[in-house]
Enzyme design. Structure first.
Site, PDB file in Angstrom:
ATOM      1  N   TYR A 237       0.835  -1.215   0.000  1.00 20.78           N
ATOM      2  CA  TYR A 237       0.000   0.000   0.000  1.00 20.78           C
ATOM      3  C   TYR A 237       0.865   1.259   0.000  1.00 20.78           C
ATOM      4  O   TYR A 237       0.685   2.135  -0.855  1.00 20.78           O
ATOM      5  CB  TYR A 237      -0.954  -0.014   1.190  1.00 20.78           C
TER       6      TYR A 237
ATOM      7  N   GLU B 242       1.863   6.501  -6.882  1.00 26.22           N
ATOM      8  CA  GLU B 242       0.772   7.318  -7.403  1.00 26.22           C
ATOM      9  C   GLU B 242       1.040   8.807  -7.171  1.00 26.22           C
ATOM     10  O   GLU B 242       0.822   9.639  -8.055  1.00 26.22           O
ATOM     11  CB  GLU B 242      -0.551   6.891  -6.762  1.00 26.22           C
TER      12      GLU B 242
END
Length: 200
Positions: free
Chosen positions: A121, A128
């Site tokens: 994660y 991102e």
């Protein structure tokens, strides 16, 4: 994942994005079906969590990587981090779902499904955000890029730069919630007795 490995093992002169673009565009956009499946009750996934996860990826692919020249987000370290994190996550997740279809319970697979996110994660989110930052650099350099500014006949303004900044800022409240949700799911799946005690 195969394309990523192939890219690094047998360099062909093309970029990672050139190698993976078609697959990423098809499969990340097709993932919108997961939102529909959760909405109509075909699967028991949390609709809000699923929507947040899927739309962030779709926006990154369509609204960031495809929306900027290849020398920006597609060329950043963020692309590599995102694709590696996404690939490993989905290989484990879909293998877990596949086994569930046949009522096969393998603890190592369950453990991987509810543990690897602890590392993946943050890696994926970092990737991102790096892609978004690269797009911000582009939007800052070319202020009219994907923007609709006043004055105009619609009396409406839209700033691609501000959208990107807003999306980046949205990670601050959303990421901790997603992460805590996954930690709760992990406790529930790996330590069901502990989860029951906390519920009472």
């Amino acid at each position: 994942m195969y394309q990523i490995i192939q890219h690094y093992i047998s360099p062909s002169g093309s970029t990672l994005w050139n190698k993976t673009e078609l697959s990423i565009v098809i499969f990340q956009n097709a993932a919108i079906l997961e939102i529909i499946h959760a909405a109509i009750g075909l699967v028991s996934s949390n609709l809000i969590i699923t929507t947040s996860q899927i739309l962030s990826r779709v926006f990154l692919v369509v609204g960031v990587i495809l929306a900027t020249p290849y020398t920006y987000a597609a060329a950043s370290l963020g692309l590599q981090l995102s694709l590696i994190a996404w690939s490993i996550t989905e290989i484990i997740r879909y293998f877990y779902y596949f086994l569930n279809l046949y009522a096969i319970v393998l603890y190592p697979v369950i453990w991987l499904r509810y543990t690897t996110f602890i590392i993946l994660y943050p890696i994926g989110i970092t990737g991102e955000l790096l892609c978004l930052y690269a797009a911000v650099e582009y939007a800052s350099a070319y202020s009219n890029a994907w923007s609709y500014i006043l004055p105009n006949t619609w009396n409406f303004t839209f700033s691609y730069l501000y959208l990107l900044i807003g999306v980046m800022l949205s990670y601050i409240p959303i990421f901790p919630q997603l992460y805590m949700h996954m930690l709760a799911q992990r406790r529930k799946m790996l330590n069901p007795s502990d989860a029951m005690k906390k519920a009472h």
